[in-house]
Each structure stands twice: as C-alpha cells, then as structure tokens.
Design a protein around this motif. Structure first.
Motif, PDB file in Angstrom:
ATOM      1  N   GLY A  37       0.796  -1.222   0.000  1.00 52.32           N
ATOM      2  CA  GLY A  37       0.000   0.000   0.000  1.00 52.32           C
ATOM      3  C   GLY A  37       0.825   1.266   0.000  1.00 52.32           C
ATOM      4  O   GLY A  37       0.270   2.371   0.049  1.00 52.32           O
ATOM      5  N   GLY A  38       2.166   1.130  -0.040  1.00 53.65           N
ATOM      6  CA  GLY A  38       3.037   2.292  -0.098  1.00 53.65           C
ATOM      7  C   GLY A  38       3.450   2.844   1.246  1.00 53.65           C
ATOM      8  O   GLY A  38       4.095   3.903   1.314  1.00 53.65           O
ATOM      9  N   ALA A  39       3.121   2.156   2.343  1.00 52.51           N
ATOM     10  CA  ALA A  39       3.540   2.608   3.668  1.00 52.51           C
ATOM     11  C   ALA A  39       4.957   2.125   3.957  1.00 52.51           C
ATOM     12  O   ALA A  39       5.304   0.981   3.653  1.00 52.51           O
ATOM     13  N   ALA A  40       5.782   2.986   4.539  1.00 53.37           N
ATOM     14  CA  ALA A  40       7.163   2.639   4.866  1.00 53.37           C
ATOM     15  C   ALA A  40       7.281   2.261   6.340  1.00 53.37           C
ATOM     16  O   ALA A  40       6.733   2.942   7.215  1.00 53.37           O
ATOM     17  N   TYR A  41       8.008   1.190   6.602  1.00 54.45           N
ATOM     18  CA  TYR A  41       8.308   0.722   7.954  1.00 54.45           C
ATOM     19  C   TYR A  41       9.815   0.505   8.050  1.00 54.45           C
ATOM     20  O   TYR A  41      10.464   0.111   7.075  1.00 54.45           O
ATOM     21  N   CYS A  42      10.369   0.752   9.244  1.00 53.86           N
ATOM     22  CA  CYS A  42      11.797   0.514   9.466  1.00 53.86           C
ATOM     23  C   CYS A  42      12.008  -0.148  10.818  1.00 53.86           C
ATOM     24  O   CYS A  42      11.149  -0.089  11.706  1.00 53.86           O
ATOM     25  N   TRP A  43      13.189  -0.771  11.005  1.00 57.05           N
ATOM     26  CA  TRP A  43      13.521  -1.438  12.261  1.00 57.05           C
ATOM     27  C   TRP A  43      15.034  -1.552  12.398  1.00 57.05           C
ATOM     28  O   TRP A  43      15.754  -1.551  11.413  1.00 57.05           O
ATOM     29  N   GLY A  44      15.510  -1.617  13.655  1.00 57.93           N
ATOM     30  CA  GLY A  44      16.933  -1.735  13.921  1.00 57.93           C
ATOM     31  C   GLY A  44      17.490  -0.512  14.618  1.00 57.93           C
ATOM     32  O   GLY A  44      16.812   0.143  15.420  1.00 57.93           O
ATOM     33  N   ASP A  45      18.755  -0.185  14.334  1.00 58.42           N
ATOM     34  CA  ASP A  45      19.428   0.956  14.945  1.00 58.42           C
ATOM     35  C   ASP A  45      18.732   2.256  14.553  1.00 58.42           C
ATOM     36  O   ASP A  45      18.264   2.406  13.423  1.00 58.42           O
ATOM     37  N   ASN A  46      18.696   3.189  15.511  1.00 63.98           N
ATOM     38  CA  ASN A  46      18.002   4.445  15.255  1.00 63.98           C
ATOM     39  C   ASN A  46      18.760   5.628  15.860  1.00 63.98           C
ATOM     40  O   ASN A  46      18.168   6.636  16.229  1.00 63.98           O
ATOM     41  N   THR A  47      20.090   5.490  15.937  1.00 63.80           N
ATOM     42  CA  THR A  47      20.913   6.507  16.581  1.00 63.80           C
ATOM     43  C   THR A  47      20.744   7.882  15.966  1.00 63.80           C
ATOM     44  O   THR A  47      20.753   8.901  16.665  1.00 63.80           O
ATOM     45  N   PHE A  48      20.582   7.943  14.652  1.00 59.98           N
ATOM     46  CA  PHE A  48      20.481   9.215  13.945  1.00 59.98           C
ATOM     47  C   PHE A  48      19.068   9.497  13.438  1.00 59.98           C
ATOM     48  O   PHE A  48      18.871  10.403  12.632  1.00 59.98           O
ATOM     49  N   ALA A  78       3.077  10.346   3.976  1.00 60.64           N
ATOM     50  CA  ALA A  78       3.561  10.058   2.624  1.00 60.64           C
ATOM     51  C   ALA A  78       3.412   8.571   2.304  1.00 60.64           C
ATOM     52  O   ALA A  78       3.638   7.703   3.160  1.00 60.64           O
ATOM     53  N   ARG A  79       3.032   8.300   1.093  1.00 58.96           N
ATOM     54  CA  ARG A  79       2.997   6.935   0.572  1.00 58.96           C
ATOM     55  C   ARG A  79       4.050   6.863  -0.520  1.00 58.96           C
ATOM     56  O   ARG A  79       4.077   7.685  -1.436  1.00 58.96           O
ATOM     57  N   PHE A  80       4.919   5.875  -0.405  1.00 60.64           N
ATOM     58  CA  PHE A  80       6.106   5.805  -1.242  1.00 60.64           C
ATOM     59  C   PHE A  80       5.974   4.773  -2.352  1.00 60.64           C
ATOM     60  O   PHE A  80       5.329   3.723  -2.185  1.00 60.64           O
ATOM     61  N   ALA A  81       6.636   5.065  -3.474  1.00 56.34           N
ATOM     62  CA  ALA A  81       6.748   4.108  -4.574  1.00 56.34           C
ATOM     63  C   ALA A  81       8.036   3.311  -4.475  1.00 56.34           C
ATOM     64  O   ALA A  81       8.125   2.190  -4.975  1.00 56.34           O
ATOM     65  N   SER A  82       9.067   3.898  -3.821  1.00 52.75           N
ATOM     66  CA  SER A  82      10.340   3.209  -3.617  1.00 52.75           C
ATOM     67  C   SER A  82      11.010   3.773  -2.385  1.00 52.75           C
ATOM     68  O   SER A  82      10.693   4.883  -1.939  1.00 52.75           O
ATOM     69  N   ILE A  83      11.943   2.993  -1.808  1.00 55.82           N
ATOM     70  CA  ILE A  83      12.637   3.398  -0.597  1.00 55.82           C
ATOM     71  C   ILE A  83      14.057   2.847  -0.640  1.00 55.82           C
ATOM     72  O   ILE A  83      14.301   1.783  -1.233  1.00 55.82           O
ATOM     73  N   SER A  84      15.015   3.561  -0.038  1.00 54.55           N
ATOM     74  CA  SER A  84      16.415   3.134  -0.063  1.00 54.55           C
ATOM     75  C   SER A  84      17.084   3.510   1.246  1.00 54.55           C
ATOM     76  O   SER A  84      16.982   4.644   1.710  1.00 54.55           O
ATOM     77  N   ALA A  85      17.783   2.529   1.858  1.00 52.34           N
ATOM     78  CA  ALA A  85      18.521   2.744   3.096  1.00 52.34           C
ATOM     79  C   ALA A  85      20.012   2.641   2.819  1.00 52.34           C
ATOM     80  O   ALA A  85      20.456   1.817   2.009  1.00 52.34           O
ATOM     81  N   ALA A  86      20.808   3.471   3.490  1.00 51.22           N
ATOM     82  CA  ALA A  86      22.258   3.481   3.296  1.00 51.22           C
ATOM     83  C   ALA A  86      22.880   2.275   3.988  1.00 51.22           C
ATOM     84  O   ALA A  86      22.779   2.124   5.201  1.00 51.22           O
ATOM     85  N   SER A  87      23.533   1.409   3.208  1.00 54.81           N
ATOM     86  CA  SER A  87      24.119   0.186   3.759  1.00 54.81           C
ATOM     87  C   SER A  87      25.587   0.342   4.112  1.00 54.81           C
ATOM     88  O   SER A  87      26.183  -0.568   4.676  1.00 54.81           O
ATOM     89  N   ALA A  88      26.187   1.481   3.770  1.00 50.07           N
ATOM     90  CA  ALA A  88      27.602   1.695   4.067  1.00 50.07           C
ATOM     91  C   ALA A  88      27.818   3.142   4.458  1.00 50.07           C
ATOM     92  O   ALA A  88      27.673   4.039   3.638  1.00 50.07           O
ATOM     93  N   GLY A  89      28.135   3.385   5.731  1.00 47.24           N
ATOM     94  CA  GLY A  89      28.449   4.742   6.149  1.00 47.24           C
ATOM     95  C   GLY A  89      27.315   5.418   6.878  1.00 47.24           C
ATOM     96  O   GLY A  89      26.593   4.805   7.652  1.00 47.24           O
ATOM     97  N   GLY A  90      27.152   6.731   6.627  1.00 51.04           N
ATOM     98  CA  GLY A  90      26.195   7.556   7.350  1.00 51.04           C
ATOM     99  C   GLY A  90      24.772   7.058   7.216  1.00 51.04           C
ATOM    100  O   GLY A  90      24.206   7.070   6.121  1.00 51.04           O
ATOM    101  N   PRO A  91      24.151   6.614   8.302  1.00 49.10           N
ATOM    102  CA  PRO A  91      22.819   5.988   8.216  1.00 49.10           C
ATOM    103  C   PRO A  91      21.711   6.996   7.927  1.00 49.10           C
ATOM    104  O   PRO A  91      21.388   7.844   8.746  1.00 49.10           O
TER     105      PRO A  91
END
Length: 346
Positions: free
Chosen positions: A99-110, A131-144
């Motif tokens: 449905g375009g909803a974004a969810y996250c989990w894990g470290d949340n320091t920043f 917001a409803r998203f069509a795509s999402i991207s998380a940084a896997s190396a470096g600044g989260p």
C-alpha cells in the motif's frame, strides 16, 4: 531461490553457516523470493507472498524478528505486514508495503528509522508522516540515512545529515522525513555512505551530500559547500541536489560507500567517485569526479554499488562484479580484486 556470496562472519549469506564463500551459495529454507537486498552485515528478502525474511547480524534488531539474536538462516520479520520491497541499511532495515507505507527497524541513533524517535526497534515501526512511497532506499555503508520517492515524484529523506545527504539545504539530522529541497520530479533515489543520488523523470541524475571523492559526479571534488564531519573535519559537500556531469540519460542509479554507479536507458553502466579498489570498473584505480563507462561493452538491466565493489545484472541475466574482492565479494571463486567486470560463478 536466493543465492549469496562473500563475507559471512555473521551468517549474512543465509546458508546456515558463518563461513565466507567466494562463489554463490543457496540461502536455506526453500523460500521463494521475489527480491533480496544486502545490508551492512545482514540481508533481507520479500517472498512472492509479500512476507519479509531477514538473516545475519542482529545486534540492533535489524532482522525485525523481535530479538537481537544473530541468525544464519532466514527468519520472518514480525508484524504480519505484506511487503512489496525491503532495503538493508547499516544496522537497520526498512520495507515498503504493497500500500506504499514505509516501515523501518533496527538501529536508530540518527533517526534513520524515521519514526520521530531515536529509539532502537527490534520489529517494524511505521515511518512518520502521511507520505505513501513508490520506492525506498537505506544506506548500507556509512552515514545511516533513508530516502523514499512518492508516486508523484516527490523525494523525502531522514536520518544522519552531517554532510547534507538528506538534501534539505541543511546539515541537521532528522528523525522524520523531510522534503528534498528541489522542484525536480524523481523516479527513484538511492541512499549510500554519506551521499544520495536520484534520477528524474527525464533521465537526469542528481546527487547531494559528501563529495571528497567526486561521488556526486559534478566533475570536481570541491564544494559547492563545506561540511563539518566528526571523523574527517571540513569536507566538500552539497546539501542540495546538483546535476551529474555528462548529460547522460539514466534509468537508475545506485550509491555505494564513496562511489556511485548508474545504468543508462540504453543499458550502459557508468560509475564515478572513489576507485581505490577498481569499483568503477573502468580498468583503472583512478578516482573519477564524473561518470566513466564500465569496461566490457556489457548491456545491463541493473547495477548495485557496495562499500568498495559493484555488481550488475546484464540483459541476458548474467551477474558480473568488479572492485574489492575481500572475502569473495565478487563471487568469481577467487579473492582477487578486479578493476573490470568479472563473471559471477554459476
């Protein structure tokens, strides 16, 4: 079926072991995946049913199974959500529901989970806002940090922002999504080490954030701004989107640790930025502040930039990798780095 290769000290290959592999190994569990993504020391995938599974390191709850227990085989993400895609960050993960909803989990320091807190989460929490998203991207190396694009082409980012990687014209970290300060209409964005890039509806590529290695692709390793990084001091950066040089028409881009790669609408792969391990694939280890074509005249469907290596899938569905081959990351059966694409062993 899913296959993984490379470093496996935390079980991130999902084969039930912690042994490194220089060639692809089958992920255990007889699961049928539609997509799989690799994070900092873990991986996640979405089954054809929409169920999400993760495996590997879990010190911050990045597997989303309600624990911080490391897993060498896939475990289901809690919550019963139906996902269209997942993305793996550095010690955290995010997913996009059908449905375009974004969810996250894990470290949340920043604030990289985007839930308006800085609290670690071992199971999915919704990203704040409507917001409803069509795509999402998380940084896997470096600044989260994390970014997403709505169906209407509007880009949002959240999390660490010390080098301007959120693109909102500041260097203030954010625990909720903020608009990328641009009138551009994006089709996709990719969050990387400490920079971000996106492709517009017209195929133009734009980047923002850290630029010391030329990873923004503007043809220079200078500004237009100077940011204060806690590890590197004063560094070249841009807190607003800047155009990638060369006038190429891109279908997609992928941001790595300190380099960027993209595929043009014609299937040619180009990379720019840091090239110390040959991760640009141009046959050299020379840093490039503007796009250079990947050697080999291959036609790609997609490319994915890692910390210091890159992989791509051709239109004939063959996988090639280039750059740093630490612990078998290139999947060619060796540990030898390569500055040109090498075929992943079948």
């Amino acid at each position: 079926m899913a296959y993984c290769w490379g470093q496996n000290g935390h079980g991130q290959l999902g084969d039930g072991t912690t042994s490194d592999q220089t060639r692809p190994v089958l992920v255990t569990g007889a699961l049928t995946f539609a997509t799989v993504v690799a994070g900092g020391g873990h991986a996640c995938g979405v089954m054809t049913s929409g169920a999400a599974y993760c495996w590997g390191v879990n010190g911050y709850g990045e597997l989303g199974d309600g624990t911080t227990t490391e897993r060498t085989s896939p475990v289901p993400v809690e919550g019963g959500l139906t996902f269209a895609a997942t993305t793996g960050g550095d010690n955290y993960s995010c997913g996009l529901t059908t449905g375009g909803a974004a969810y996250c989990w894990g470290d949340n320091t920043f604030g990289e989970l985007g839930d308006s807190t800085y609290t670690e989460r071992t199971s999915p929490v919704p990203v704040a806002g409507r917001a409803r998203f069509a795509s999402i991207s998380a940084a896997s190396a470096g600044g989260p940090h994390t970014c997403g694009v709505t169906a209407g082409g509007v880009a949002y980012c959240w999390g660490d922002n010390n080098t301007g990687q959120l693109g909102d014209g500041t260097t203030t970290s954010r625990a909720i999504p903020v608009l990328v300060a641009s009138r551009l209409s994006f089709t996709t964005v990719s969050a990387g080490g400490s920079h971000t890039c996106g492709v517009t509806a017209s195929g133009g590529a734009y980047c923002w954030g850290w630029n010391t290695y030329g990873q923004l692709g503007t043809g220079t390793t200078t500004g237009p701004e100077t940011c204060q990084d806690p590890s590197f001091g004063n560094i070249a950066c841009s807190s607003l989107p800047v155009s990638v040089a060369g006038g190429l028409g891109f279908a997609a881009v992928s941001v790595g640790g300190t380099h960027t790669c993209g595929v043009t609408t014609g299937g040619a792969a180009y990379c720019w930025g840091d090239n110390g391990y040959g991760q640009l694939g141009d046959g050299t280890t020379t840093q490039r502040p503007s796009p250079v074509r990947v050697a080999g005249a291959l036609t790609f469907r997609a490319v994915s930039a890692g910390s210091s290596h890159t992989c791509g899938l051709t239109t004939t569905r063959l996988a090639y990798c280039w750059g740093d081959n630490f612990r078998g990351a290139l999947g060619d059966g060796t540990g030898v780095s390569s500055s040109v694409p090498v075929l992943v062993v079948q």
